[in-house]
Every structure is written in structure tokens, then in C-alpha cells.
Design an enzyme around this catalytic site. Structure first.
Site, PDB file in Angstrom:
ATOM      1  N   LYS A 102      -1.002  11.737   5.570  1.00 54.95           N
ATOM      2  CA  LYS A 102      -0.641  10.682   6.534  1.00 54.95           C
ATOM      3  C   LYS A 102       0.046   9.518   5.816  1.00 54.95           C
ATOM      4  CE  LYS A 102      -3.386   7.446   6.958  1.00 54.95           C
ATOM      5  NZ  LYS A 102      -4.250   6.273   7.035  1.00 54.95           N
ATOM      6  N   LYS A 150       0.839  -1.208   0.000  1.00 61.61           N
ATOM      7  CA  LYS A 150       0.000   0.000   0.000  1.00 61.61           C
ATOM      8  C   LYS A 150       0.871   1.254   0.000  1.00 61.61           C
ATOM      9  CE  LYS A 150      -3.653   2.699   0.336  1.00 61.61           C
ATOM     10  NZ  LYS A 150      -4.776   2.686   1.241  1.00 61.61           N
TER      11      LYS A 150
END
Lengths: 297, 297
Positions: free
Chosen positions: A238, A170
Site C-alpha cells: 500500500k 513518510k
């Protein structure tokens, strides 16, 4: 299968609904009661705490924001670890630090709870259409036990390696997505400043080697100047922080990733963290000249 | 239609063959006799000079390397301008400076020769399969006259605006292609250094929002470490120089484009300008740690 679901935001809500539609027995938990309502109306049970949710579940999915949130709902007071029976599978589909995932997986293993990291790509659209790409880390035999659940959420479910391998995948995905978005923003600014129609240029580029899902999806929003989020930029902020910390730890350089972070930092610092990633184009625009008169056409 | 073709390299050769296959009367010119042979064998006539080629053509296509080459074959001694009859269309499919295109178009217009800039995206594969994306600048009615010719070479033929608009669109295309390639290189380095299989990560990313033609095509070559060119990096180096000069003139900033140029500069400076763009991954690798042992999987 009895599936517990924690985190009913822009991604989690449609995912939990897809599990209900597929015939799974679903229970949900959320901090805000308002988030529970649409799921309870659709037939889900609700639980007061993650521990209570886990006690009645074969698998618990977490789809929350950051590392601290995952730690809290899995390991905190009233967390999943305190209610789960041995053999329960904790499937964390949030995007968090791969190193933290390994620590959490080890803590859960002490209570005979198997963990998978299973972050996704595909956005709210993919969540709704159950067309997510799901990148899984953890033990392969644990994945096989819960694969019928994940198959209701995405079109591709890939085992990438041991604990953390889903999160590393990811991280690679977000790095490439965000660098591509920076490239799309620059290309569309160049097009418009040179007097062309950015929408026409986007369409032309979709037909050649510069084509990408980011040009298709975020490029269309950049052209329309639609900055209302899908996924809020603060979440990409983030994610890219996770990417750069991972690179920091490994001792590798990601020059375009770091440069893109500076632009997202700037957007965030302008108080626009809740805007869509398409707003990245305004940061590139602010660096240069305004619209030129069309020339030659 | 009688079509003259100048520039029979890795792109031009298959394009000229496609024109022959489609039934056009094709004549060719090249500096090297060896380049002519496969075309003459396939039924093309040959001409000793661009001027002689133009004298027998309704449209002349140029597919050469840089701005100076286009100027030489169109406007130089024995150039197209000195043989073309009024109403001939000069279609430049090379990738050159948009400002130079406008100057050349003006010079040709004085001799009643209509110019189109019509650069392409899609690479040698697209040239072979006649699936190129063709981005056209110039007068719309001139494009309509030669559209049957361009339709034999690509699947999309788009009118982007006046003289130079095709080249500006191509500049946007190359900017995005190259920034995306930088992102792909960084993502695959991150994957491998973190202990994952870069090929598996590429496949996982192709299923989500980070998907792109560059990840598909160049990513596959990066994973296989196949650095034998398709299109040589020196040509992308030339193209990105055009992009950055255009931005310089417009007074806009392209931070990721400029950063990517530094990496391509480095590759070029290592004497690897004839390698494929996939070799960009070696520049990113050289900035950081070597392969780590796989961890957690």
C-alpha cells in the site's frame, strides 16, 4: 491532555499504552471490541463512535490502515468531525496519500478542527519503546500544542512543512526502506549462492558503508528465514503504491522504487501479503539458481 | 613485522601511514615517484620493483585498482612472486574478481607464497581513521599470522572462507551500497520535487528504519550537491561489473543491481566517471520534471 485514540493494531496498541503510562487521559475506539480490552484494562475509557470519542478529547490520534479508513473515521457518519469541539486537533499517524491528507485537512478546517499528518517510522519495536521517528505536516503552532503528546510516542518529532509534508516525508522513507530491502535481499542471495554463510556476510556488511537499519533488522530475519510479520507486506505494498502515485503526479521517475514494487506485487500475488517484508528474499531466490556447493572454503 | 605496500592512492596512502604509525617496518613501491614521497618522508623505505619490495618483506599488501593491476604486480615481470621468499604472505586489499583471486592464489602457492584476499569497506575516511571493515578470504592460519598488520588498518577483520570469499563478501557489500545509493537518490529527488527540503528529509529519515550509512554519507553530499570525489564513480562502476559477472556465472538475477548499473553506466558515459557517487542523483533528476513550487507548506 485528553487524548482519543482510534486504531489499536500492531502499532496503535503500544502507542496508546505509552500515552497512558505518561499520564495522559486516554479514551479509545475500535471496530472490534477485542481490540479495546487491553487498553480498557490499562485504564483507558472507551467510546462507541469516533464522534463520541472526539467530544471528550483535546486531540484525537488516528492510526488506521489506508486513506479510506482515515476518511471514514474523521469525516464519515459518526466521524470525529461530527463530535469535535472547535480547537480540537486531529493527528493522523496512518500512512496515506499526501493529496488526500490536504483534502481532509481542508474539510476539518471548516469545522475549526486542526489537522496534522504525523506518520511514523520505527515499526512495532519503535512503537513499544516510544522510539518512533514522527514526521509532521500542518501548522507549526498546532504541532506545538500537541507536542507533549507526540513526545510520549517517539524520540524525534520533526515539523516538515504544511499539510501533507509529513506524508511526503513518510513516502520518501518507505521508498528508501523498500529499495534498501530489495538490495539486502539481492546481496544475501548472492552471498549464499556463492557458497558463503549469509549470516556472516550480513555481519561483515554491518561494519562498513553498506550498513543500514534494514540490513540489521530485516536482514537478520532473511538469514533466519523468519517470515512471520511484524508489519505485514500488504502494508508496504500500500505504501509503495502511494509513493509511485505521488511520483506519477509529479512527473518524476523512480526506477528502483518501481522495480521493487514489481517484486512486492509478486509476493502479494502469491498470497503472501501477510508475511513479513523479509519474505522478499524468496522472490529474488525464485529468479535464479538454487544453492551452490560452497567453493574454495 | 616487515610490510611491503604497493598502491599509494586515496586508500593506500593513509593505510600505509597507519602501518608506520603502529611501528611496522614499511617499504613502499609505486609507479609514480610523487606517490612515494609522503611515505618516504614518514619513514618508509622504497623499492624499485615489486620483486625487490617482496624480497625484504614478511607480508606484501597490494591496494591497486583492478584485476589486471593485481596480476601485474603479483605475477608479472619483476612482480612479487619473483622476489618473495617462501612463507611470505601476499595480502590483496584491492577489489577484484573472486575467480581471478583464486587463480592468482594458486599461482602464488606454487612458489610457497600464501595469498589472502582482504578487500575493505569504509572509504578514505575509514582508511585514515583505521576503521575499515576488512573481509578476508584464504587460509585461517595465514590470516592469524598477519592479523597484527590488518588490525592496524581496520576495526573489524573477518575471515569469510577460502580464497575468494573476501572478494565475494566485498561484491555483496558493493551491490548493497550501490542499490542503497540509488534508493537514496530517488528518495531525495522525490522529496525535493514534492516541494520539501531534501536536507530536512534526509535528517528525518536518518531517525527511522530507512537509515543507512549511505544516506548519512552520500545523502549529505547529494543534498549539498558536492560531487567532488572521495572514491571516484569509475571504481564503483568496476566493482558493480564484478558483481554482475559473478551473478552471471552463478545463474542468479540481481534486478536492482542491474538497474543501478545502468544509471552508473549513464553517469560514466557522460564523462563523469571521476565524480563522486553522489552525482548519481543527477541521473535520477534528469529522468523527470524539474523542481516544483513548494505546495502546502
Amino acid at each position: 491532555m485528553r487524548v482519543g485514540f482510534i486504531g489499536l493494531g500492531v502499532m496503535g496498541r503500544p502507542m496508546a499504552l505509552n500515552l497512558l503510562r505518561a499520564g495522559h487521559e486516554v479514551a479509545v475506539h475500535a471496530r472490534r471490541a477485542a481490540s479495546l480490552e487491553p487498553l480498557v484494562e490499562a485504564g483507558a475509557a472507551s467510546a462507541a463512535t469516533p464522534a463520541e470519542l472526539a467530544a471528550g478529547s483535546d486531540a484525537v490520534i488516528t492510526m488506521v490502515t489506508g486513506t479510506a479508513d482515515v476518511e471514514a473515521v474523521l469525516l464519515g457518519a459518526d466521524g470525529v468531525a461530527h463530535g469535535a469541539r472547535p480547537g480540537t486537533v486531529a493527528i493522523d499517524m496512518s500512512t496515506i496519500d499526501p493529496a488526500a491528507t490536504r483534502v481532509i485537512a481542508a474539510a476539518l478546517a471548516e469545522r475549526d478542527v486542526d489537522m496534522l499528518d504525523a506518520p511514523v517510522s520505527g515499526g512495532p519495536h519503535g512503537a513499544r519503546d516510544a522510539s518512533l521517528s514522527i514526521m509532521v505536516g500542518g501548522r507549526a503552532e498546532v504541532l506545538e500544542r500537541v507536542r507533549p503528546v507526540l513526545d510520549c510516542l517517539g524520540t524525534t518529532v520533526r515539523h516538515m512543512g504544511g499539510h501533507g509534508a509529513g506524508q511526503v516525508t513518510k513516502a520518501c522513507n518507505q521508498l528508501l526502506l523498500l529499495v534498501t530491502a530489495q538490495g539486502v535481499a539481492e546481496a544475501l542471495v548472492l552471498a549464499r549462492r556463492a557458497g558463503l554463510d549469509a549470516g556472516q556476510v550480513r555481519e561483515a556488511l554491518l561494519g562498513g558503508m553498506a550498513s543500514s537499519s534494514v540490513l540489521d533488522f530485516f536482514g537478520e530475519r532473511m538469514v533466519r528465514r523468519d517470515f512471520a510479520a511484524g508489519i505485514e507486506t500488504r502494508l508496504y505494498h500500500k505504501d509503495l503504491d502511494i509513493v509511485l502515485r505521488l511520483a506519477h503526479g509529479l512527473g518524476i521517475a523512480l526506477p528502483a522504487g518501481a522495480l521493487t514494487m514489481q517484486h512486492i506485487n509478486g509476493l502479494h500475488g502469491q498470497g503472501r501479503g501477510r508475511d513479513d517484508l523479509s519474505a522478499l528474499i524468496t522472490v529474488v531466490e525464485a529468479l535464479g539458481a538454487g544453492d551452490a556447493a560452497a567453493h574454495g572454503n
